[in-house]
Enzyme design. Structure first.
Site, PDB file in Angstrom:
ATOM      1  N   HIS A 190      -9.761  -3.797   9.666  1.00  0.00           N
ATOM      2  CA  HIS A 190      -9.615  -3.657   8.210  1.00  0.00           C
ATOM      3  C   HIS A 190      -9.948  -4.943   7.446  1.00  0.00           C
ATOM      4  O   HIS A 190     -10.183  -4.890   6.246  1.00  0.00           O
ATOM      5  CB  HIS A 190      -8.155  -3.333   7.862  1.00  0.00           C
ATOM      6  CG  HIS A 190      -7.816  -1.874   7.861  1.00  0.00           C
ATOM      7  ND1 HIS A 190      -8.562  -0.932   7.200  1.00  0.00           N
ATOM      8  CD2 HIS A 190      -6.763  -1.207   8.393  1.00  0.00           C
ATOM      9  CE1 HIS A 190      -7.980   0.254   7.343  1.00  0.00           C
ATOM     10  NE2 HIS A 190      -6.895   0.117   8.057  1.00  0.00           N
ATOM     11  N   GLU A 231       0.843  -1.192   0.000  1.00  0.00           N
ATOM     12  CA  GLU A 231       0.000   0.000   0.000  1.00  0.00           C
ATOM     13  C   GLU A 231       0.883   1.248   0.000  1.00  0.00           C
ATOM     14  O   GLU A 231       1.813   1.315   0.781  1.00  0.00           O
ATOM     15  CB  GLU A 231      -0.922   0.038   1.212  1.00  0.00           C
ATOM     16  CG  GLU A 231      -1.994   1.095   1.068  1.00  0.00           C
ATOM     17  CD  GLU A 231      -2.993   1.133   2.237  1.00  0.00           C
ATOM     18  OE1 GLU A 231      -2.625   0.718   3.353  1.00  0.00           O
ATOM     19  OE2 GLU A 231      -4.110   1.577   2.009  1.00  0.00           O
ATOM     20  N   HIS A 285      -6.930  -2.210  15.119  1.00  0.00           N
ATOM     21  CA  HIS A 285      -7.076  -1.416  13.896  1.00  0.00           C
ATOM     22  C   HIS A 285      -6.929  -2.307  12.662  1.00  0.00           C
ATOM     23  O   HIS A 285      -7.773  -2.300  11.759  1.00  0.00           O
ATOM     24  CB  HIS A 285      -6.020  -0.310  13.898  1.00  0.00           C
ATOM     25  CG  HIS A 285      -6.018   0.565  12.686  1.00  0.00           C
ATOM     26  ND1 HIS A 285      -6.526   1.839  12.688  1.00  0.00           N
ATOM     27  CD2 HIS A 285      -5.565   0.360  11.425  1.00  0.00           C
ATOM     28  CE1 HIS A 285      -6.404   2.366  11.491  1.00  0.00           C
ATOM     29  NE2 HIS A 285      -5.809   1.495  10.699  1.00  0.00           N
ATOM     30  N   GLU A 286      -5.881  -3.096  12.648  1.00  0.00           N
ATOM     31  CA  GLU A 286      -5.631  -3.935  11.475  1.00  0.00           C
ATOM     32  C   GLU A 286      -6.712  -5.005  11.330  1.00  0.00           C
ATOM     33  O   GLU A 286      -7.167  -5.291  10.228  1.00  0.00           O
ATOM     34  CB  GLU A 286      -4.245  -4.578  11.562  1.00  0.00           C
ATOM     35  CG  GLU A 286      -3.093  -3.576  11.667  1.00  0.00           C
ATOM     36  CD  GLU A 286      -3.122  -2.479  10.618  1.00  0.00           C
ATOM     37  OE1 GLU A 286      -3.477  -2.773   9.464  1.00  0.00           O
ATOM     38  OE2 GLU A 286      -2.808  -1.320  10.953  1.00  0.00           O
ATOM     39  N   GLU A 318      -2.542  -4.031   6.771  1.00  0.00           N
ATOM     40  CA  GLU A 318      -3.666  -4.957   6.869  1.00  0.00           C
ATOM     41  C   GLU A 318      -3.763  -5.967   5.740  1.00  0.00           C
ATOM     42  O   GLU A 318      -4.865  -6.259   5.266  1.00  0.00           O
ATOM     43  CB  GLU A 318      -4.971  -4.155   6.953  1.00  0.00           C
ATOM     44  CG  GLU A 318      -5.361  -3.378   5.686  1.00  0.00           C
ATOM     45  CD  GLU A 318      -4.902  -1.932   5.656  1.00  0.00           C
ATOM     46  OE1 GLU A 318      -3.901  -1.613   6.323  1.00  0.00           O
ATOM     47  OE2 GLU A 318      -5.534  -1.129   4.954  1.00  0.00           O
ATOM     48  N   ASN A 319      -2.665  -6.560   5.287  1.00  0.00           N
ATOM     49  CA  ASN A 319      -2.749  -7.603   4.265  1.00  0.00           C
ATOM     50  C   ASN A 319      -3.710  -8.692   4.752  1.00  0.00           C
ATOM     51  O   ASN A 319      -3.549  -9.208   5.863  1.00  0.00           O
ATOM     52  CB  ASN A 319      -1.378  -8.233   4.036  1.00  0.00           C
ATOM     53  CG  ASN A 319      -0.285  -7.199   3.946  1.00  0.00           C
ATOM     54  OD1 ASN A 319      -0.333  -6.323   3.109  1.00  0.00           O
ATOM     55  ND2 ASN A 319       0.683  -7.280   4.854  1.00  0.00           N
ATOM     56  N   GLY A 378       3.197   1.678  10.978  1.00  0.00           N
ATOM     57  CA  GLY A 378       2.955   0.898  12.192  1.00  0.00           C
ATOM     58  C   GLY A 378       2.622  -0.543  11.862  1.00  0.00           C
ATOM     59  O   GLY A 378       3.160  -1.471  12.453  1.00  0.00           O
TER      60      GLY A 378
HETATM   61 ZN   LIG Z   1      -5.305   1.362   8.684  1.00  0.00          ZN
END
Ligand SMILES: [Zn+2]
Length: 853
Positions: free
Chosen positions: A315, A142, A311-312, A278-279, A275
């Site tokens: 996603h 990304e 957070h990840e 999100e794969n 940080g």
């Molecule tokens: Zn994110």
């Protein structure tokens, strides 16, 4: 408003968008990385649909050599002539005759490099405890770097499924998005690992990780979940495992949809630019954001791990299963994941009061959004570089804050129904922001789109002026600016009011859409607080009689509301809407304050004053800090008490650190040295939340001997948090020679490039080294731009706000030195510097007298 660029904007987008004559639906990828030569070779078969007769096929490729390319259909193969277009990050295949519409298989053989720039397919190097060097290969795609790893249609809308095969040395682990399907030895010291096919997803979510990695035994999180790490760190995985499993189950329940992959690996990578990423099924993290000793890390450090993991995981649905159509929608992706991260962590550890501490992030976003040079949350994005520049505080924190405001306005259960409808309708597909508003309108029957457009497509945010009227309040809105400016913008503001009138306590929810309005509260107002609950993305400016009434009734306000009062008053002070003396008078009313976040607002203001103050006035500032903070610190004492909350323990550290650094309290510095020595002798007894404070105080007051000690500790650290703590302590000393030694470390290989820019950031903010650090940056600029990850340079430059005596030089520098990804952000940094200078001009001459009053 977003359409004002009209046709020319569309033309520009076309320059970067791939032609639509061919669509991929499935990639079969085979990659063989060489971890010694830092190269890889690859083969791919892509199932494509040619939608109109085409003599050429265009896709993305960058830093790749294409050795052969052909298309096949019904057993017939047609070779292509390959032309690389590096400036456009593309390759073009030309055929001797047009391909008729229909299904084909595109076959490509290619080679690439494992770069050291922390993007694309890159190498990460580390030294183990025994001093042995190791190399791993990993990916970060990304926004638009999948094209560095394999030829592809590298646009989020062109979703396809992936069937990945990795050929690696027998002793190495190989991980990708899908679970492992099979593994066989090839007899030449290599093995072939085949992964299960993924769902249809965007290129930027594909991942390959190869190296010496260990994995924990899988836990059931609705899907098998493992923590993956370099050998020797298994003891640091428990915390991530817990929040990982909790949040994944929480989200499946909240979204009303099962997890979209077949397993989930959370992988700690020694070199990582952001940080985490999100794969789908193979989330990558920098080590500090995943691995921690849950018995020794401070609460703040553990919160960071919990935040990033949640957070990840959020996603996996919002971003991976449903994806923005183009990069202008990245704000929603990131804002929503940030919002969900808070929701999940708040559900996991209610005692952390995560939404209250989010106020600190909201205020930080407002500090940027109060600038003339801010931007709307969503705007038209053309080039890949522009979309990479969107990953900033406005996308994440302002975006999450306006979603929280909306959720509270609609009610949480209604908001969730809207989200469920949205995900269900658009799963495996792509969306525009308006698709979400439509789903929320359907669930709530409120005019969501109109309201949110005023927050999403306009730059800045409002300040609401409040005064009493005959039977209630008179409100008016205008855009908040730090530097005086004009604007006739209006927002749809959900104003939440709690007030005491002569009839008692009343609450009101008002959607303010006009410039001015009056609110009837049914009686004469004694005090009134706007933004009840603190969820609104606006500031309040109270008329003097209302402000006086609020400060007389602080006990009536909740902690988050007291935070709002301090934060709003401070912002008004910096903007010149009120004198510093008023703010300091108010700050002294808080000597009995017990809430961590309220203190963070007050201490944040003192840190800002420390930045603008002349050296000669610094003792007066230190005295004011001691007078404001001292009592609260003394009440908490140096030792944790049984039954004390985790937030109180953290507050102790925050207050003591403030006293021992900008408060320059000699007694505190002495006591910190004693305690630190005692903790060193028996680490088991160390107060984990006091540790960071002791280290920062000892650095602030430290000499060369202490510096050497902390540097050794950095190099021999047992956990990522310890490493981070001691590394950054080296920016907190006051001796110019020692600080210079830290600067040298950022370029001589002692510090990872993932950390160096942030180290320089801290050195720019240290009043003892700021100008020296600036000179160092100017001198070494070329080397820094070459070595540091692109995304980190604009962040480093944020700290130029501290260079109050060098404004012209700083401005001139950025006129001749372009910062990649920094176009808009550098303007913001320069304006923040101008704000600080204007503040000093207003208050500087009388500063010592104001502080003493
Ligand atoms: Zn994110």
């Amino acid at each position: 408003m977003r359409d004002q660029e009209g046709a020319s904007a569309n033309q520009q987008i076309q320059d970067y968008r791939l032609p639509k004559n061919v669509k991929p639906s499935r990639y079969e990828l085979r990659l063989e990385p060489d971890l010694k030569a830092f190269v890889f070779k690859g083969e791919e078969s892509v199932a494509i649909t040619v939608v109109e007769p085409s003599q050429e096929i265009v896709f993305n490729a960058l830093e790749l050599e294409i050795d052969a390319a052909s298309v096949e259909r019904s057993g017939r193969s047609v070779k292509a002539i390959v032309r690389l277009e590096p400036a456009k990050e593309r390759a073009q295949l030309n055929f001797s005759e047009p391909l008729a519409p229909g299904e084909y298989t595109l076959k490509i053989r290619f080679r690439g490099i494992l770069n050291d720039k922390l993007h694309g397919f890159y190498r990460s190097q580390y030294t183990d405890a025994a001093g042995k060097d190791h190399v791993a290969a990993t990916t970060q795609f990304e926004s638009t770097d999948a094209r560095r790893a394999f030829p592809c249609w590298d646009e989020p809308e062109l979703k396809a499924s992936y069937k990945v095969t990795l050929v690696v040395d027998e002793n190495l682990a190989a991980i990708s998005n899908g679970g492992q399907e099979s593994e066989r030895k090839l007899g030449n010291g290599k093995k072939e690992v085949i992964f299960k096919e993924t769902i249809a997803m965007s290129t930027y979510l594909v991942a390959f990780i190869v190296g010496e990695f260990d994995a924990t035994a899988p836990v059931d999180a609705g899907t098998p979940l493992r923590i993956v790490h370099v050998p020797g760190k298994a003891g640091l995985t428990e915390w991530a495992k817990q929040i990982g499993a909790f949040s994944l189950k929480y989200f499946a329940n909240y979204y009303g949809l099962a997890y979209p992959g077949d397993k989930l690996d959370l992988i700690a990578i020694p070199d990582f630019a952001s940080g985490a990423m999100e794969n789908l099924g193979a989330i990558t993290f920098r080590e500090t954001a995943l691995l921690a000793d849950d018995k020794a890390a401070s609460r703040a450090e553990l919160e960071r791990v919990a935040d990033v993991v949640s957070h990840e995981n959020a996603h996996m649905w919002f971003g991976d299963l449903v994806t923005m159509r183009w990069w202008n929608g990245i704000w929603l992706n990131e804002a929503f994941a940030t919002f969900m991260e808070m929701l999940a962590v708040d559900a996991w550890k209610p005692e952390w009061k995560r939404w209250e501490s989010f106020s600190v992030s909201r205020a930080a976003a407002m500090a940027v959004d109060g600038l003339r040079s801010t931007r709307p949350i969503e705007f038209t994005v053309h080039s890949p570089e522009e979309c990479r520049a969107m990953f900033d505080i406005l996308t994440y924190e302002k975006g999450a804050a306006v979603l929280r405001m909306l959720e509270q306005f609609l009610r949480p259960d209604v908001f969730r129904e809207g989200i469920r409808g949205y995900l269900k309708k658009h799963q495996f597909d792509n969306t525009e922001t308006s698709d979400l508003w439509d789903a929320l309108e359907a669930a709530s029957r409120e005019p969501v789109r109109k309201m949110m457009d005023s927050w999403i497509f306009q730059p800045g945010f409002p300040i609401v002026d409040a005064a009493t009227s005959a039977n209630g309040l008179k409100l008016s809105q205008r855009r908040f600016f730090y530097l005086k400016d004009d604007s006739n913008q209006l927002w749809h503001i959900p104003v939440m009011i709690r007030a005491r009138t002569d009839q008692g306590i009343v609450t009101r929810k008002v959607l303010m859409t006009e410039r001015e309005t009056t609110v009837d509260l049914g009686g004469k107002v004694d005090w009134a607080f706007l933004n009840e609950g603190g969820h609104g993305f606006y500031r309040v400016h109270y008329a003097p009689e209302l402000l006086a009434a609020l400060t007389r009734n602080l006990a009536e306000l909740r902690p988050i509301e007291r935070f709002g009062l301090v934060s709003d008053t401070w912002a008004a002070t910096v903007a010149g809407l009120g004198p510093l003396s008023e703010f300091l008078k108010m700050a002294r009313l808080f000597t009995n304050e017990t809430d961590l976040n309220v203190w963070r607002a007050i201490i944040g203001a003192f840190n800002y004053l420390d930045m603008i103050t002349a050296d000669s006035d610094r003792p007066a500032l230190a005295a004011a800090v001691r007078a404001t903070v001292g009592l609260a610190a003394a009440r908490l004492g140096w030792e944790a008490k049984p039954g004390e909350s985790e937030l109180d323990r953290q507050l102790r550290g925050v207050l003591i650190a403030t006293l021992g650094t900008i408060g320059d309290d000699k007694e505190v510095q002495k006591q910190a040295a004693t305690l630190y020595a005692r903790f060193e002798d028996s680490p088991d007894k160390a107060d984990r939340d006091l540790g960071p404070a002791l280290v920062s105080i000892l650095a602030h007051a430290g000499d060369a001997k202490r510096y050497d000690e902390f540097k050794r500790k950095f190099k021999s650290a047992r956990t990522p948090q310890e490493e981070q703590r001691y590394l950054f302590s080296l920016t907190g000393f006051r001796d110019p020679g020692l600080l210079r030694a830290t600067m040298d470390m950022t370029l001589d290989g002692q510090v990872r490039t993932q950390n160096s820019p942030y180290l320089m950031h801290s050195l720019l903010l240290n009043t003892a080294s700021r100008y020296q650090a600036w000179d160092f940056i100017r001198k070494n600029w070329e080397e820094m731009t070459r070595k540091y990850p692109d995304s980190a340079l604009p962040r480093m430059c944020e700290a130029v706000v501290a260079l109050l005596d060098r404004e012209d030089e700083v401005k001139n520098f950025f006129q001749t030195h372009r910062v990649r990804l920094g176009a808009k952000i550098i303007d913001q940094h320069l304006e923040r510097l101008a704000v600080a200078i204007a503040f000093r001009k207003r208050e500087g001459a009388k500063f010592a007298a104001t502080l003493a009053a």
